[in-house]
Design a protein around this motif. Structure first.
Motif, PDB file in Angstrom:
ATOM      1  N   VAL A 188      15.118  32.444 -40.160  1.00 29.12           N
ATOM      2  CA  VAL A 188      16.337  32.534 -40.970  1.00 29.12           C
ATOM      3  C   VAL A 188      17.359  31.579 -40.362  1.00 29.12           C
ATOM      4  O   VAL A 188      17.748  31.735 -39.205  1.00 29.12           O
ATOM      5  CB  VAL A 188      16.900  33.973 -40.973  1.00 29.12           C
ATOM      6  N   MET A 189      17.784  30.587 -41.120  1.00 27.93           N
ATOM      7  CA  MET A 189      18.765  29.630 -40.621  1.00 27.93           C
ATOM      8  C   MET A 189      20.153  30.272 -40.626  1.00 27.93           C
ATOM      9  O   MET A 189      20.472  31.104 -41.489  1.00 27.93           O
ATOM     10  CB  MET A 189      18.784  28.362 -41.476  1.00 27.93           C
ATOM     11  N   VAL A 190      20.969  29.889 -39.651  1.00 24.29           N
ATOM     12  CA  VAL A 190      22.350  30.376 -39.552  1.00 24.29           C
ATOM     13  C   VAL A 190      23.252  29.145 -39.571  1.00 24.29           C
ATOM     14  O   VAL A 190      23.106  28.251 -38.727  1.00 24.29           O
ATOM     15  CB  VAL A 190      22.580  31.185 -38.260  1.00 24.29           C
ATOM     16  N   THR A 191      24.164  29.060 -40.529  1.00 24.02           N
ATOM     17  CA  THR A 191      24.932  27.837 -40.697  1.00 24.02           C
ATOM     18  C   THR A 191      26.286  28.078 -41.343  1.00 24.02           C
ATOM     19  O   THR A 191      26.452  29.030 -42.103  1.00 24.02           O
ATOM     20  CB  THR A 191      24.136  26.827 -41.558  1.00 24.02           C
ATOM     21  N   GLY A 192      27.234  27.213 -41.010  1.00 27.18           N
ATOM     22  CA  GLY A 192      28.504  27.205 -41.702  1.00 27.18           C
ATOM     23  C   GLY A 192      28.507  26.200 -42.834  1.00 27.18           C
ATOM     24  O   GLY A 192      29.440  26.141 -43.637  1.00 27.18           O
ATOM     25  N   ASP A 193      27.440  25.394 -42.926  1.00 23.11           N
ATOM     26  CA  ASP A 193      27.313  24.347 -43.939  1.00 23.11           C
ATOM     27  C   ASP A 193      26.249  24.760 -44.949  1.00 23.11           C
ATOM     28  O   ASP A 193      25.062  24.805 -44.633  1.00 23.11           O
ATOM     29  CB  ASP A 193      26.927  23.026 -43.266  1.00 23.11           C
ATOM     30  N   THR A 194      26.657  25.075 -46.154  1.00 28.54           N
ATOM     31  CA  THR A 194      25.710  25.528 -47.179  1.00 28.54           C
ATOM     32  C   THR A 194      25.458  24.442 -48.224  1.00 28.54           C
ATOM     33  O   THR A 194      25.156  24.739 -49.373  1.00 28.54           O
ATOM     34  CB  THR A 194      26.237  26.799 -47.883  1.00 28.54           C
ATOM     35  N   SER A 195      25.581  23.181 -47.809  1.00 31.70           N
ATOM     36  CA  SER A 195      25.327  22.088 -48.743  1.00 31.70           C
ATOM     37  C   SER A 195      23.880  22.142 -49.221  1.00 31.70           C
ATOM     38  O   SER A 195      22.977  22.583 -48.498  1.00 31.70           O
ATOM     39  CB  SER A 195      25.605  20.734 -48.083  1.00 31.70           C
ATOM     40  N   ARG A 196      23.664  21.701 -50.424  1.00 32.08           N
ATOM     41  CA  ARG A 196      22.340  21.763 -51.045  1.00 32.08           C
ATOM     42  C   ARG A 196      21.294  21.027 -50.203  1.00 32.08           C
ATOM     43  O   ARG A 196      20.152  21.469 -50.083  1.00 32.08           O
ATOM     44  CB  ARG A 196      22.413  21.161 -52.453  1.00 32.08           C
ATOM     45  N   THR A 197      21.712  19.914 -49.593  1.00 36.09           N
ATOM     46  CA  THR A 197      20.776  19.120 -48.791  1.00 36.09           C
ATOM     47  C   THR A 197      20.237  19.916 -47.616  1.00 36.09           C
ATOM     48  O   THR A 197      19.022  19.948 -47.362  1.00 36.09           O
ATOM     49  CB  THR A 197      21.471  17.846 -48.267  1.00 36.09           C
ATOM     50  N   ILE A 198      21.134  20.592 -46.897  1.00 34.54           N
ATOM     51  CA  ILE A 198      20.725  21.393 -45.730  1.00 34.54           C
ATOM     52  C   ILE A 198      19.801  22.520 -46.157  1.00 34.54           C
ATOM     53  O   ILE A 198      18.757  22.768 -45.546  1.00 34.54           O
ATOM     54  CB  ILE A 198      21.965  21.980 -45.024  1.00 34.54           C
ATOM     55  N   VAL A 199      20.188  23.242 -47.203  1.00 31.17           N
ATOM     56  CA  VAL A 199      19.411  24.385 -47.669  1.00 31.17           C
ATOM     57  C   VAL A 199      18.010  23.952 -48.101  1.00 31.17           C
ATOM     58  O   VAL A 199      17.002  24.575 -47.734  1.00 31.17           O
ATOM     59  CB  VAL A 199      20.146  25.099 -48.827  1.00 31.17           C
ATOM     60  N   GLN A 200      17.932  22.872 -48.873  1.00 29.53           N
ATOM     61  CA  GLN A 200      16.628  22.408 -49.350  1.00 29.53           C
ATOM     62  C   GLN A 200      15.770  21.895 -48.196  1.00 29.53           C
ATOM     63  O   GLN A 200      14.555  22.135 -48.168  1.00 29.53           O
ATOM     64  CB  GLN A 200      16.823  21.303 -50.400  1.00 29.53           C
ATOM     65  N   GLN A 201      16.394  21.200 -47.252  1.00 27.46           N
ATOM     66  CA  GLN A 201      15.642  20.687 -46.110  1.00 27.46           C
ATOM     67  C   GLN A 201      15.059  21.819 -45.288  1.00 27.46           C
ATOM     68  O   GLN A 201      13.892  21.775 -44.882  1.00 27.46           O
ATOM     69  CB  GLN A 201      16.537  19.801 -45.249  1.00 27.46           C
ATOM     70  N   ALA A 202      15.874  22.850 -45.034  1.00 31.74           N
ATOM     71  CA  ALA A 202      15.405  23.996 -44.254  1.00 31.74           C
ATOM     72  C   ALA A 202      14.271  24.717 -44.961  1.00 31.74           C
ATOM     73  O   ALA A 202      13.262  25.080 -44.343  1.00 31.74           O
ATOM     74  CB  ALA A 202      16.567  24.953 -43.998  1.00 31.74           C
ATOM     75  N   ALA A 203      14.405  24.916 -46.265  1.00 36.88           N
ATOM     76  CA  ALA A 203      13.348  25.584 -47.030  1.00 36.88           C
ATOM     77  C   ALA A 203      12.065  24.758 -47.016  1.00 36.88           C
ATOM     78  O   ALA A 203      10.958  25.309 -46.872  1.00 36.88           O
ATOM     79  CB  ALA A 203      13.821  25.813 -48.463  1.00 36.88           C
TER      80      ALA A 203
END
Length: 272
Positions: free
Chosen positions: A230-245
């Motif tokens: 489970v990623m923990v982040t203050g940045d919920t930009s689409r790029t970060i979310v998609q990359q993590a997934a």
């Protein structure tokens, strides 16, 4: 609840002092600049610091980082009039327990402080019971695990370079009935902790030194494919979310961490 106010605007210091006192908080100090804030924390022992971003002497982000490093048990409510789009994410990653963008209403202040205080109570409750054996259904709102880890009390590793956030997550997750078996402050430590403990869950910060969470994630998935990351982040930009997934993360938790959201997320995760 003891509160220290740090703001260069005299009217704002007065407004917050009067408002918080009327709500039952004890205002232990009100500072006009960024000099000597950590020293004031040491002498006044606040539980919450209301901290402005733009300050004479030092900026609020550097002070926030120092408070969280030296006094991780102190919650910081970060305040700013800055229009920068990334300031909230930067403050969250630095460990802010709450965020207010100026101008704000009195209700917004009260509501945000209530969230901070509610989180603090759950963290304290979880920290006090962290070492005591219990089933996942013991505590208030405890998560009932299904398939993850195949255990009665799922094991967890927490990886975040901010000691305040590690402390917060440990308290929240312990209160929800999970077993914290390891902690890490960077991506390399996270990989070693996962290889050692093979936890059911890993809470992995995105921005960390040595190796970031995203850089460490493929190696973690390879080393322990059964661990739900489970990623923990203050940045919920689409790029970060998609990359993590795409790299194998099962989801993400947004900073500032809110216990109710973590509980809801875990219950959904355990259903899958």
């Amino acid at each position: 609840m003891r509160v220290l106010i740090v703001d260069d605007n005299a009217s704002m210091r007065t407004l917050l002092s009067v408002l918080l006192t009327s709500q039952g908080y004890e205002v232990v100090g009100a500072l006009p600049d960024g000099n000597g804030v950590t020293e004031a924390v040491a002498t006044t022992a606040p539980e919450i610091v209301c901290l402005d971003y733009r300050l004479p002497g030092r900026d609020g982000l550097s002070i926030l980082q120092e408070i969280n490093s030296t006094y991780p048990e102190v919650d910081v409510l970060f305040m700013t009039a800055s229009e920068g789009s990334d300031i909230e994410a930067r403050a969250a990653d630095a460990g802010a327990a709450g965020f207010l963008r100026k101008p704000f209403s009195q209700k917004q202040v009260i509501d945000e402080l209530r969230l901070v205080c509610a989180t603090r109570r759950q963290v304290t409750r979880g920290s006090n019971s962290a070492g005591a054996p219990k089933s996942p259904a013991t505590g208030r709102g405890a998560v009932k695990p299904a398939s993850i880890g195949g255990t009665q009390r799922p094991t967890v590793v927490i990886a975040d370079d901010n000691s305040s956030i590690r402390l917060l997550l440990k308290g929240v997750l312990s209160d929800l009935g999970l077993n914290i078996v390891g902690q890490a402050a960077n991506g390399e430590e996270a990989i070693r902790a996962v290889m050692t403990h093979k936890p059911a869950l890993l809470f992995l910060d995105v921005n960390m030194p040595i190796l970031s969470g995203l850089e460490a994630l493929p190696r973690i998935v390879e080393a322990s494919p059964e661990t739900a990351v489970v990623m923990v982040t203050g940045d919920t930009s689409r790029t970060i979310v998609q990359q993590a997934a795409g790299l194998g993360a099962r989801g993400y938790i947004v900073k500032p961490v809110r216990p109710s959201y973590v509980e809801k997320f875990l219950k959904e995760l355990f259903k899958s």
